[in-house]
Design a protein around this motif. Structure first.
Motif, mmCIF file in Angstrom:
data_model
loop_
_atom_site.group_PDB
_atom_site.id
_atom_site.type_symbol
_atom_site.label_atom_id
_atom_site.label_comp_id
_atom_site.label_asym_id
_atom_site.label_seq_id
_atom_site.Cartn_x
_atom_site.Cartn_y
_atom_site.Cartn_z
ATOM 1 N N SER A 40 62.485 22.497 54.113
ATOM 2 C CA SER A 40 61.415 23.280 54.738
ATOM 3 C C SER A 40 61.931 24.008 55.977
ATOM 4 N N GLY A 41 61.330 25.155 56.237
ATOM 5 C CA GLY A 41 61.697 25.913 57.425
ATOM 6 C C GLY A 41 60.989 25.443 58.667
ATOM 7 N N VAL A 42 60.035 24.510 58.525
ATOM 8 C CA VAL A 42 59.292 23.971 59.657
ATOM 9 C C VAL A 42 60.004 22.723 60.177
ATOM 10 N N VAL A 43 60.310 22.706 61.451
ATOM 11 C CA VAL A 43 61.080 21.607 62.027
ATOM 12 C C VAL A 43 60.324 20.292 61.928
ATOM 13 N N THR A 44 59.029 20.306 62.232
ATOM 14 C CA THR A 44 58.240 19.071 62.187
ATOM 15 C C THR A 44 58.177 18.486 60.774
ATOM 16 N N THR A 45 58.187 19.348 59.773
ATOM 17 C CA THR A 45 58.189 18.875 58.385
ATOM 18 C C THR A 45 59.518 18.227 58.035
ATOM 19 N N ARG A 46 60.605 18.839 58.468
ATOM 20 C CA ARG A 46 61.935 18.261 58.193
ATOM 21 C C ARG A 46 62.106 16.905 58.873
ATOM 22 N N GLN A 47 61.463 16.711 60.001
ATOM 23 C CA GLN A 47 61.598 15.443 60.723
ATOM 24 C C GLN A 47 60.966 14.271 59.980
ATOM 25 N N ILE A 48 60.096 14.562 59.009
ATOM 26 C CA ILE A 48 59.502 13.480 58.213
ATOM 27 C C ILE A 48 60.563 12.793 57.371
ATOM 28 N N SER A 49 61.601 13.533 57.005
ATOM 29 C CA SER A 49 62.670 12.983 56.174
ATOM 30 C C SER A 49 63.581 12.097 57.018
ATOM 31 N N ASN A 50 63.364 10.804 56.958
ATOM 32 C CA ASN A 50 64.187 9.839 57.683
ATOM 33 C C ASN A 50 64.131 8.494 56.963
#
Length: 249
Positions: A40-50
């Motif tokens: 995703s191009g949204v930073v907050t969305t990418r941060q969910i991946s952990n």
């Protein structure tokens, strides 16, 4: 055969098999979801991946599958030899429930979700590539050409993996879905032993393709992506290096 004569062993075997298949399918969906949000191009969305999110999803999925397939412990009984498995549903209600769970847990929602996350990943990567080309056109002199080529190669590899995974999943699930649909449509039809035996043979053959999707991910990744092959070689090399005995002088 113990599975056809031992009631407890038969139920336990099918319960473990059903739960394992359900967990494996939904873990694969979780991997597709992780690729989707990671691209995703949204930073907050990418941060969910952990790892924390991954552990939670795996725990919830396992609990849900254990509860979902608990019906096997009640509905299946041993002793019927003309069935697709050592245990058979003991009545029509259990048979209908088994077919419904197959479509709900293993076929329709997984197929739709894998296709959705796969297409989402594809569009996210395409959008990222367009933005990257715009940035490169403005500061092309500051980015090495080798770096740009490596990024494009990684994007193509991800798209290739996503496409092959979706297509293979559809191919593997289609025969089993067709057989289950046939069972649902002919559930009130009186069948003789010959017809039931032929149907059981077809169901067993479709079940072989049905379980292939639980094992093909490794081969898809390693055969379609040079990046995964490189990481696999690195992993094997690290294992051999650890196992090597160093002489003490």
């Amino acid at each position: 055969m113990l599975l056809t004569s031992n009631r407890i062993l038969c139920k336990t075997f099918l319960y473990i098999a059903g739960t394992s298949n359900g967990c494996t399918t939904w873990f694969m969906i979780g991997a597709c979801f992780d690729r989707y949000i990671s691209s995703s191009g949204v930073v907050t969305t990418r941060q969910i991946s952990n790892m924390r999110t991954t552990r939670r999803i795996m725990t919830i999925t396992t609990i849900v599958m254990l509860i979902t397939y608990a019906e096997i412990l009640y509905c299946y009984e041993s002793g019927n030899t003309i069935t697709i498995a050592p245990c058979a549903n003991k009545n029509d209600i259990c048979g209908n429930l088994d077919i419904a769970l197959t479509f709900i847990v293993q076929l329709i929602p997984p197929l739709l979700l894998i296709m959705y996350f796969g297409m989402g990943t594809f569009f996210n990567i395409r959008k990222s590539s367009r933005l990257h080309r715009v940035e490169v056109s403005s500061i092309v002199s500051s980015i090495p050409q080798a770096t740009r080529r490596a990024k494009m190669a990684n994007e193509r590899a991800i798209l290739r993996v996503v496409f092959i995974q979706v297509v293979t999943f559809c191919i593997c699930q289609s025969p089993y879905a067709a057989v289950k649909m046939y069972q649902l449509l002919t559930i009130t039809t009186v069948k003789n032993d010959v017809r039931r035996s032929i149907e059981n043979l077809v169901i067993n053959m479709s079940a072989l393709t049905y379980v292939l999707d639980k094992t093909y991910s490794f081969y898809i990744y390693t055969l379609s992506s040079g990046y995964y092959r490189k990481q696999l070689k690195r992993l094997i090399g690290s294992v051999f290096r650890r196992a090597r005995i160093i002489p003490i002088n």
